[in-house]
Design an enzyme around this catalytic site. Sequence first.
Site, PDB file in Angstrom:
ATOM      1  NE  ARG A   1      -2.951  -1.354   3.214  1.00  0.00           N
ATOM      2  CZ  ARG A   1      -3.360  -0.972   4.419  1.00  0.00           C
ATOM      3  NH1 ARG A   1      -4.036   0.144   4.564  1.00  0.00           N
ATOM      4  NH2 ARG A   1      -3.072  -1.694   5.494  1.00  0.00           N
TER       5      ARG A   1
ATOM      6  N   GLY B   1       3.946 -16.000   6.708  1.00  0.00           N
ATOM      7  CA  GLY B   1       3.232 -15.586   7.917  1.00  0.00           C
ATOM      8  C   GLY B   1       4.184 -15.253   9.051  1.00  0.00           C
TER       9      GLY B   1
ATOM     10  CB  ALA C   1      34.959  49.464  -5.418  1.00  0.00           C
TER      11      ALA C   1
ATOM     12  NE  ARG D   1      38.607  51.605 -10.043  1.00  0.00           N
ATOM     13  CZ  ARG D   1      38.356  51.929  -8.772  1.00  0.00           C
ATOM     14  NH1 ARG D   1      37.833  51.030  -7.949  1.00  0.00           N
ATOM     15  NH2 ARG D   1      38.631  53.128  -8.330  1.00  0.00           N
TER      16      ARG D   1
END
Length: 457
Positions: free
Chosen positions: A16, A80, A425, A442
């Site tokens: 089930r 069983g 930054a 940068r």
Amino acid sequence: MSDTHVVVLAAGKGTRMKSLEPKVVHRALGVPLIEHVLRAADPLRPQTTVVILGHRAERVQEILGKRLGLLFALQEPQLGTAHALLQAEPHLRGCRGTVVLLYGDVPLLRPATLRTLVETHHARGALATVLTAHVDRPFGYGRIVREDGRIVAIVEEKDATPEQRAITEINSGIYAFELEPLFGALREIAPANAQGEYYLPDLVRIYRSRGLTVETVVLDDAREILGVNSRKELAELTAILKSNRADELMAAGVTIEDPASAWIGPDVTIGTDTILHPNVYLEGRTRIGRGCEVHSGVRIVDSAIDDGVVINNFCVIVESHVSSGARVGPFAHIRPQSDVGEQAHVGNFVELKKTALGPGSKANHLSYLGDATIGANVNVGAGTITCNYDGEKKNPTVIEDGAFIGSDSQLIAPVRVGRGAYVAAGSSITEDVPPGALAVARGKQVNKDGWVAKKKK
Ligand code: UD1
Ligand code: CA
């Protein structure tokens, strides 16, 4: 006290459940059903524990792989419950003492109940003792038939007369047996019943006919012996386990604002005065200290959280450590092998992987920090990313104490930023930055005066 042995029946398929997995490996509150049962039996300190396997035996064995000293027996075909118990005989040959028989699908069973069962069994000098319960709806269970108050038989639903069906005392399927004369008597059981199975409860009749003492222990709370047969029952029993766990923790001094939504696994520990807001998930071997606050939507798995930590909403923390006084989130993801230092801050949309963030350091906004060792009092600016993967392997980033990483920087690993250094930054850092230096990596800004007006002409 005499020797105790445990046999757990787990051969059934659990049709089930409608699952490819055997029933007993399904989890309730994160723990396989059969593991719940074995934990309930652990305090009995059994000399032998035999698990009877059948359907997908190898899968059940795999799930129990971490448990030492278990013995397994294969029941094939499954004829069983009496036939199932007989399969344990080779492992128990030559043993003495008491066998406690359990089912692998009853996760609510408490150690105290098994202790009472065994103690009563011994105190009354019984050869068999049946754990029973009174229920409102006995449908489907074996009924306890008594004469003058004493148990004389157990009758299965399908074999019961209408009067017997009206009996509301049921067989839990859990028993204590003296080893002598158990297996001899089991062999006398015949499949002479509506289902053509070897019924273990037939032992009661056999013992009675031989004048052997059979006793019962009646449960106070019948919910304890509820088994899982469907996904719905799995959810129902999980809800009971969940609520019991929340009750224990509240009794121990933890504030749980909404116990119904607190999902706390059985191996989780939480210190006093910690507050859990609604909807938290604490899983595996998680340890939470005292005076913490865990906000809604947080999931913590196999992690250690020290005292006084605040975890804001919607964080996921896995296999990591957060030190005392730290603040995490909202919306942080702390992946395995990370370590957040004392008083450190990990803010929104920050992901840590295999990264140590030192004491007092802050990574407050929108960062990925992977394979990084970050010292104390470092400021990791918004949008900082450690580029740890070069397409072939993962490379480390080291940021020393007191360094300042400007926003939107990329640290292309392997790379080291020295003590107290600054990264401007928007930099893409490919080379080590010496202690105390400023690294700018940068494009230089160019301002063209009057450019807009010229363009419009
Ligand atoms: C059994 C009892 C019933 C009791 C009920 C409690 C019998 C005949 N009946 O009924 O009196 O009220 O439990 O839940 O014992 N199993 C095996 N091998 C088998 C058969 C079963 O390992 O050959 C295992 C199953 O996986 C399960 C447990 O034994 O974990 C119980 O079996 P099940 O067939 O569900 O017994 P019930 O009909 O519920
Ligand atoms: Ca059953």
